[in-house]
Design an enzyme around this catalytic site. Sequence first.
Site, PDB file in Angstrom:
ATOM      1  N   ASN A  58       1.988  -3.811  -6.729  1.00  0.00           N
ATOM      2  CA  ASN A  58       1.183  -5.014  -6.316  1.00  0.00           C
ATOM      3  C   ASN A  58       0.592  -5.515  -7.632  1.00  0.00           C
ATOM      4  O   ASN A  58      -0.571  -5.046  -8.023  1.00  0.00           O
ATOM      5  CB  ASN A  58       0.168  -4.817  -4.977  1.00  0.00           C
ATOM      6  CG  ASN A  58      -0.492  -5.988  -4.816  1.00  0.00           C
ATOM      7  OD1 ASN A  58      -0.330  -6.911  -5.224  1.00  0.00           O
ATOM      8  ND2 ASN A  58      -1.657  -5.732  -4.007  1.00  0.00           N
ATOM      9  N   LYS A 100      -0.849  -8.379  -7.842  1.00  0.00           N
ATOM     10  CA  LYS A 100      -1.872  -9.094  -7.584  1.00  0.00           C
ATOM     11  C   LYS A 100      -1.949 -10.324  -8.384  1.00  0.00           C
ATOM     12  O   LYS A 100      -0.728 -11.098  -8.680  1.00  0.00           O
ATOM     13  CB  LYS A 100      -3.234  -8.275  -7.622  1.00  0.00           C
ATOM     14  CG  LYS A 100      -3.257  -7.062  -7.106  1.00  0.00           C
ATOM     15  CD  LYS A 100      -4.639  -6.717  -6.764  1.00  0.00           C
ATOM     16  CE  LYS A 100      -4.727  -5.135  -6.210  1.00  0.00           C
ATOM     17  NZ  LYS A 100      -6.006  -4.477  -5.847  1.00  0.00           N
ATOM     18  N   HIS A 115      -3.056  -7.501   3.292  1.00  0.00           N
ATOM     19  CA  HIS A 115      -3.836  -6.845   2.055  1.00  0.00           C
ATOM     20  C   HIS A 115      -5.382  -6.955   2.535  1.00  0.00           C
ATOM     21  O   HIS A 115      -5.807  -7.966   2.695  1.00  0.00           O
ATOM     22  CB  HIS A 115      -3.635  -7.271   0.700  1.00  0.00           C
ATOM     23  CG  HIS A 115      -3.828  -6.362  -0.483  1.00  0.00           C
ATOM     24  ND1 HIS A 115      -5.215  -6.230  -0.843  1.00  0.00           N
ATOM     25  CD2 HIS A 115      -3.259  -5.387  -0.935  1.00  0.00           C
ATOM     26  CE1 HIS A 115      -5.481  -5.379  -1.624  1.00  0.00           C
ATOM     27  NE2 HIS A 115      -4.220  -4.630  -1.960  1.00  0.00           N
ATOM     28  N   GLU A 175      -7.679  -7.515   0.198  1.00  0.00           N
ATOM     29  CA  GLU A 175      -8.269  -8.603  -0.381  1.00  0.00           C
ATOM     30  C   GLU A 175      -8.024 -10.078   0.477  1.00  0.00           C
ATOM     31  O   GLU A 175      -8.919 -11.030   0.372  1.00  0.00           O
ATOM     32  CB  GLU A 175      -7.947  -8.870  -1.788  1.00  0.00           C
ATOM     33  CG  GLU A 175      -8.195  -7.627  -2.653  1.00  0.00           C
ATOM     34  CD  GLU A 175      -7.103  -7.042  -3.703  1.00  0.00           C
ATOM     35  OE1 GLU A 175      -6.348  -7.835  -4.051  1.00  0.00           O
ATOM     36  OE2 GLU A 175      -7.549  -5.968  -4.262  1.00  0.00           O
ATOM     37  N   GLU A 184      -4.364   1.708   3.064  1.00  0.00           N
ATOM     38  CA  GLU A 184      -5.293   1.569   1.903  1.00  0.00           C
ATOM     39  C   GLU A 184      -6.701   1.488   2.206  1.00  0.00           C
ATOM     40  O   GLU A 184      -7.333   0.539   2.563  1.00  0.00           O
ATOM     41  CB  GLU A 184      -4.966   0.112   1.387  1.00  0.00           C
ATOM     42  CG  GLU A 184      -3.178   0.243   0.842  1.00  0.00           C
ATOM     43  CD  GLU A 184      -3.343  -0.880  -0.395  1.00  0.00           C
ATOM     44  OE1 GLU A 184      -2.628  -0.393  -1.339  1.00  0.00           O
ATOM     45  OE2 GLU A 184      -3.638  -1.919  -0.060  1.00  0.00           O
ATOM     46  N   GLY A 188      -8.921  -0.179  -6.411  1.00  0.00           N
ATOM     47  CA  GLY A 188      -9.358  -0.734  -7.673  1.00  0.00           C
ATOM     48  C   GLY A 188     -10.733   0.012  -8.020  1.00  0.00           C
ATOM     49  O   GLY A 188     -11.389  -0.570  -8.818  1.00  0.00           O
ATOM     50  N   SER A 229      -6.205   3.314  -5.749  1.00  0.00           N
ATOM     51  CA  SER A 229      -6.369   4.115  -6.967  1.00  0.00           C
ATOM     52  C   SER A 229      -5.094   5.116  -7.209  1.00  0.00           C
ATOM     53  O   SER A 229      -5.436   6.362  -7.549  1.00  0.00           O
ATOM     54  CB  SER A 229      -7.791   4.666  -7.239  1.00  0.00           C
ATOM     55  OG  SER A 229      -8.581   3.756  -7.035  1.00  0.00           O
ATOM     56  N   GLY A 266      -1.734  -0.773  -7.026  1.00  0.00           N
ATOM     57  CA  GLY A 266      -2.538  -1.989  -7.668  1.00  0.00           C
ATOM     58  C   GLY A 266      -2.361  -1.924  -9.128  1.00  0.00           C
ATOM     59  O   GLY A 266      -1.579  -2.170 -10.035  1.00  0.00           O
ATOM     60  N   GLY A 267      -3.718  -1.605  -9.530  1.00  0.00           N
ATOM     61  CA  GLY A 267      -3.862  -1.445 -11.228  1.00  0.00           C
ATOM     62  C   GLY A 267      -2.936  -0.689 -11.928  1.00  0.00           C
ATOM     63  O   GLY A 267      -2.502  -1.274 -13.260  1.00  0.00           O
TER      64      GLY A 267
END
Length: 288
Positions: free
Chosen positions: A42, A44, A128, A130, A200, A206, A246, A267-268
């Site tokens: 993802n 983002k 998600h 967010e 998640e 994150g 993470s 993600g990251g």
Amino acid sequence: MCPSVRWIKTPSKNRLELGPKTATLPDLLVMDKERRLIIAGNWKCNKTVAEALDLVNGLKRELVAVTEADIVICPPFTALDAVSKAIFDSPLRLGAQNLSEQGYGAFTGEIAPGMLRDLSVRYVILGHSERRQYQAESDALVARKAANAHANNLVPIVCVGETLAEREASITEKVVGTQVRGSLAGLTVEQVEQTVLAYEPVWAIGTGKTATTAQAQEVHFFIRSVVASLHGETTARRIRIQYGGSVKPGNARELLGQPDVDGALVGGASLEVRNFADIVKNTLQATA
Ligand code: PEP
């Protein structure tokens, strides 16, 4: 919550059994994947078109030979067209990060499913945390978007997960169970089976904090039991549940080695070729 359903291992296959949940976690930690792994990145709100192409070309080089898992990349809408063209001859699959509950029409700023299909998008991340937090997306909205995705041959990746305060208040199962039921509401059994769920925990997204393997397995087991209570054992056995929060090359192998963890939503670490490629490679070694 459905405490009367438990997920046990047999020598040949997983099966759900009715009765008190007596199996201990170590009993469950046996590799026997019958579901195809799905690892998704993802991106983002990151990457210009040029940056997206750099990243995807690197991933193509690294992951050209991967056929034993579904590898999905989810760039921002603005890079979908370019990335779609770049991956047409690769095992990588394309996902989007959101979808309208509507079709074409007077819905300024929205993206209709036909627009995604036109770019060979196959998956779409929905609900998600967010979006739940910043766009106030509800379970009911997520369910309508998921139905719209299925109606248009897109596979929804439906995210659920508790906040730190909710975990500390010991209401993880209550929160996640409500999200799963609400976000799958109205879908047919076949649609639920083809949905991908992503557990998640919000406190792990994150933050560098990852759920322990036991925490992840416990909630994945629980989610599968909720699906069983809604749609039966076969559906629960078939639905794929990713872990997200993470995930890194160093922890992917152990997390995705858990019996009820069928992949990762990253993600990251999906923003950099080396990290994402190593997550995939380390995971496939773990499950080979
Ligand atoms: C995510 O945003 O879905 C996610 C899991 O992020 P990260 O891997 O950075 O925690």
